[in-house]
Design a protein around this motif. Structure first.
Motif, PDB file in Angstrom:
ATOM      1  N   UNK A 201       0.811  -1.217   0.000  1.00  0.00           N
ATOM      2  CA  UNK A 201       0.000   0.000   0.000  1.00  0.00           C
ATOM      3  C   UNK A 201       0.849   1.275   0.000  1.00  0.00           C
ATOM      4  N   UNK A 202       2.086   1.207   0.477  1.00  0.00           N
ATOM      5  CA  UNK A 202       2.903   2.426   0.470  1.00  0.00           C
ATOM      6  C   UNK A 202       3.076   2.950  -0.954  1.00  0.00           C
ATOM      7  N   UNK A 203       3.103   2.051  -1.926  1.00  0.00           N
ATOM      8  CA  UNK A 203       3.264   2.483  -3.322  1.00  0.00           C
ATOM      9  C   UNK A 203       2.002   3.145  -3.846  1.00  0.00           C
ATOM     10  N   UNK A 204       0.835   2.532  -3.575  1.00  0.00           N
ATOM     11  CA  UNK A 204      -0.415   3.113  -4.070  1.00  0.00           C
ATOM     12  C   UNK A 204      -0.760   4.397  -3.336  1.00  0.00           C
ATOM     13  N   UNK A 205      -0.468   4.463  -2.028  1.00  0.00           N
ATOM     14  CA  UNK A 205      -0.732   5.689  -1.267  1.00  0.00           C
ATOM     15  C   UNK A 205       0.178   6.808  -1.759  1.00  0.00           C
ATOM     16  N   UNK A 206       1.441   6.487  -2.008  1.00  0.00           N
ATOM     17  CA  UNK A 206       2.384   7.478  -2.539  1.00  0.00           C
ATOM     18  C   UNK A 206       1.899   8.026  -3.877  1.00  0.00           C
ATOM     19  N   UNK A 207       1.437   7.133  -4.750  1.00  0.00           N
ATOM     20  CA  UNK A 207       0.951   7.573  -6.061  1.00  0.00           C
ATOM     21  C   UNK A 207      -0.318   8.404  -5.930  1.00  0.00           C
ATOM     22  N   UNK A 208      -1.203   8.003  -5.012  1.00  0.00           N
ATOM     23  CA  UNK A 208      -2.433   8.755  -4.780  1.00  0.00           C
ATOM     24  C   UNK A 208      -2.107  10.162  -4.280  1.00  0.00           C
ATOM     25  N   UNK A 209      -1.127  10.259  -3.379  1.00  0.00           N
ATOM     26  CA  UNK A 209      -0.719  11.564  -2.862  1.00  0.00           C
ATOM     27  C   UNK A 209      -0.132  12.437  -3.970  1.00  0.00           C
ATOM     28  N   UNK A 210       0.698  11.845  -4.816  1.00  0.00           N
ATOM     29  CA  UNK A 210       1.284  12.601  -5.915  1.00  0.00           C
ATOM     30  C   UNK A 210       0.204  13.103  -6.863  1.00  0.00           C
ATOM     31  N   UNK A 211      -0.808  12.286  -7.106  1.00  0.00           N
ATOM     32  CA  UNK A 211      -1.898  12.673  -8.007  1.00  0.00           C
ATOM     33  C   UNK A 211      -2.643  13.889  -7.479  1.00  0.00           C
ATOM     34  N   UNK A 212      -2.717  14.010  -6.146  1.00  0.00           N
ATOM     35  CA  UNK A 212      -3.475  15.107  -5.542  1.00  0.00           C
ATOM     36  C   UNK A 212      -2.564  16.213  -5.001  1.00  0.00           C
ATOM     37  N   UNK A 213      -1.282  16.131  -5.301  1.00  0.00           N
ATOM     38  CA  UNK A 213      -0.360  17.179  -4.895  1.00  0.00           C
ATOM     39  C   UNK A 213      -0.150  17.263  -3.396  1.00  0.00           C
ATOM     40  N   UNK A 214      -0.185  16.115  -2.716  1.00  0.00           N
ATOM     41  CA  UNK A 214      -0.039  16.073  -1.263  1.00  0.00           C
ATOM     42  C   UNK A 214       1.360  15.571  -0.912  1.00  0.00           C
ATOM     43  N   UNK A 215       2.033  16.291  -0.024  1.00  0.00           N
ATOM     44  CA  UNK A 215       3.379  15.908   0.402  1.00  0.00           C
ATOM     45  C   UNK A 215       3.291  14.876   1.529  1.00  0.00           C
ATOM     46  N   UNK A 216       3.905  13.705   1.347  1.00  0.00           N
ATOM     47  CA  UNK A 216       3.899  12.638   2.350  1.00  0.00           C
ATOM     48  C   UNK A 216       5.311  12.073   2.479  1.00  0.00           C
ATOM     49  N   UNK A 217       6.194  12.775   3.188  1.00  0.00           N
ATOM     50  CA  UNK A 217       7.610  12.375   3.226  1.00  0.00           C
ATOM     51  C   UNK A 217       7.866  11.033   3.889  1.00  0.00           C
ATOM     52  N   UNK A 218       7.128  10.674   4.940  1.00  0.00           N
ATOM     53  CA  UNK A 218       7.368   9.379   5.585  1.00  0.00           C
ATOM     54  C   UNK A 218       6.953   8.256   4.638  1.00  0.00           C
ATOM     55  N   UNK A 219       5.823   8.418   3.998  1.00  0.00           N
ATOM     56  CA  UNK A 219       5.367   7.422   3.028  1.00  0.00           C
ATOM     57  C   UNK A 219       6.380   7.280   1.894  1.00  0.00           C
ATOM     58  N   UNK A 220       6.936   8.388   1.461  1.00  0.00           N
ATOM     59  CA  UNK A 220       7.936   8.381   0.387  1.00  0.00           C
ATOM     60  C   UNK A 220       9.160   7.565   0.795  1.00  0.00           C
ATOM     61  N   UNK A 221       9.652   7.778   2.013  1.00  0.00           N
ATOM     62  CA  UNK A 221      10.825   7.054   2.488  1.00  0.00           C
ATOM     63  C   UNK A 221      10.525   5.564   2.638  1.00  0.00           C
ATOM     64  N   UNK A 222       9.355   5.232   3.183  1.00  0.00           N
ATOM     65  CA  UNK A 222       8.984   3.817   3.342  1.00  0.00           C
ATOM     66  C   UNK A 222       8.912   3.130   1.977  1.00  0.00           C
ATOM     67  N   UNK A 223       8.335   3.795   1.006  1.00  0.00           N
ATOM     68  CA  UNK A 223       8.288   3.231  -0.352  1.00  0.00           C
ATOM     69  C   UNK A 223       9.694   2.974  -0.880  1.00  0.00           C
ATOM     70  N   UNK A 224      10.592   3.903  -0.674  1.00  0.00           N
ATOM     71  CA  UNK A 224      11.957   3.750  -1.184  1.00  0.00           C
ATOM     72  C   UNK A 224      12.677   2.590  -0.502  1.00  0.00           C
ATOM     73  N   UNK A 225      12.439   2.394   0.794  1.00  0.00           N
ATOM     74  CA  UNK A 225      13.057   1.266   1.496  1.00  0.00           C
ATOM     75  C   UNK A 225      12.497  -0.051   0.985  1.00  0.00           C
TER      76      UNK A 225
END
Length: 333
Positions: free
Chosen positions: A286-310
């Motif tokens: 879900x970290x990938x889909x949540x990250x993409x959903x946030x990007x689609x709506x222009x929402x900054x989610x730095x913790x989610x971004x880092x978790x996705x990268x890990x």
């Protein structure tokens, strides 16, 4: 024939079936494997997921979905978020007309970026008012052991939420109702990702200050995404937001926290998945889909971004703190 059917005999599905049976309801629990349903029928125990927990006599089990769904007025969907679409497509023609559909899954679907209630509507074609979701501090084993807990039932149809509330209220389980399905689902999905980060921090040896920081800032980014999608901001200060987040980020019973801790200690994602022995840490996908959903709506989610990268790009958890702390300073609000 049962009044309530729970589809999915994992730890949370079995626990929620027990909750409803303990509330005086006739419940049928569908298990994918016949050996699981037979063990429940014969021994009153789901030893694989809830060892030592006795299940009520009013809880029946079967591996035949047609038998399980016969005559049910409430159908509880208790399968992992990324497999809900596939499973529900197979069950859709068997669903009783006018049954209330209840989702226990917490995630955002890969590819479509849909919440679980949206997946249910997409597959079944039912009106949104017939779909409810359950969220809150839902650590299955503690609830199965009848430790007191509260939860949230969200449905756009308030009367339907109240009817569900009456079905699962008992001496140890207290459900509240809300109509904010979006906020309930976003809180439930995002807390798994934040719990992964808290697990990583624990595995790295960080203490309470770090965890409190991740939980609080994680709640902030969850609320930002929820607001962008139309959720009620107050939902995130309640059981489906803060309550669920604290439980999942703090308890060793949390699959996502445990998975994150393994990564923090140096295990690879593959090693952590092997150690999970079939238990699903929803946040890994879900970290990938949540990250993409946030990007689609222009929402900054730095913790989610880092978790996705890990989890997906090979980023070293040891660099997580520097990545987050080193961001540009700004006001808290």
């Amino acid at each position: 024939m049962a009044e309530i059917t729970v589809l999915g005999a994992g730890s949370w599905g079995t626990t929620f079936a027990k909750v409803m049976a303990d509330s005086g309801r006739e419940v049928t629990l569908w298990a994918r494997r016949g050996s699981v349903s037979e063990a429940i029928e014969r021994h009153r125990e789901n030893a694989e997921y809830l060892p030592g927990v006795r299940l009520p006599d009013t809880l029946r089990s079967t591996s035949d979905p047609r038998v399980a769904l016969d005559g049910a007025h409430t159908v509880v969907l208790a399968v992992p978020s990324q497999s809900l679409r596939h499973n529900l497509a197979a069950w859709s023609s068997l669903l009783p007309p006018d049954a209330t559909l209840v989702s226990l899954a917490k995630g955002v679907e890969l590819g479509t970026l849909k919440r679980m209630s949206e997946v249910v509507v997409d597959i079944t074609g039912v009106d949104e008012d017939r779909v409810a979701v359950v969220s809150g501090p839902n650590l299955a084993l503690e609830i199965a052991q009848e430790q007191p807990t509260a939860s949230v039932i969200a449905c756009r149809d308030h009367d339907r939420a109240v009817a569900l509330q009456e079905l699962c209220t008992n001496s140890y389980f207290r459900p509240y109702t809300i109509t904010d399905v979006i906020g309930c689902e976003i809180g439930g999905a995002c807390k798994n990702v934040i719990a992964l980060s808290c697990g990583m921090a624990t595995g790295l040896g960080f203490g309470a200050n770090t965890l409190a920081t991740l939980i609080t800032r994680g709640l902030a980014e969850t609320a930002r995404l929820g607001a962008a999608l139309g959720a009620d901001p107050l939902t995130f200060s309640g059981l489906a937001g803060l309550g669920d987040l604290v439980a999942t980020c703090s308890s060793p019973l949390s699959r996502n926290r445990t998975f994150g801790a393994r990564l923090g200690k140096g295990e690879t994602v593959a090693q952590a998945q092997a150690a999970a022995q079939g238990q699903v840490a929803e946040g890994v996908k879900s970290c990938s889909s949540i990250r993409e959903l946030a990007q689609r709506h222009g929402v900054e989610m730095p913790i989610t971004e880092v978790v996705h990268r890990v989890c997906h790009d090979g980023f070293d958890p040891r660099e997580m703190a520097g990545e987050l702390i080193g961001r540009k300073t700004k006001p808290e609000r």
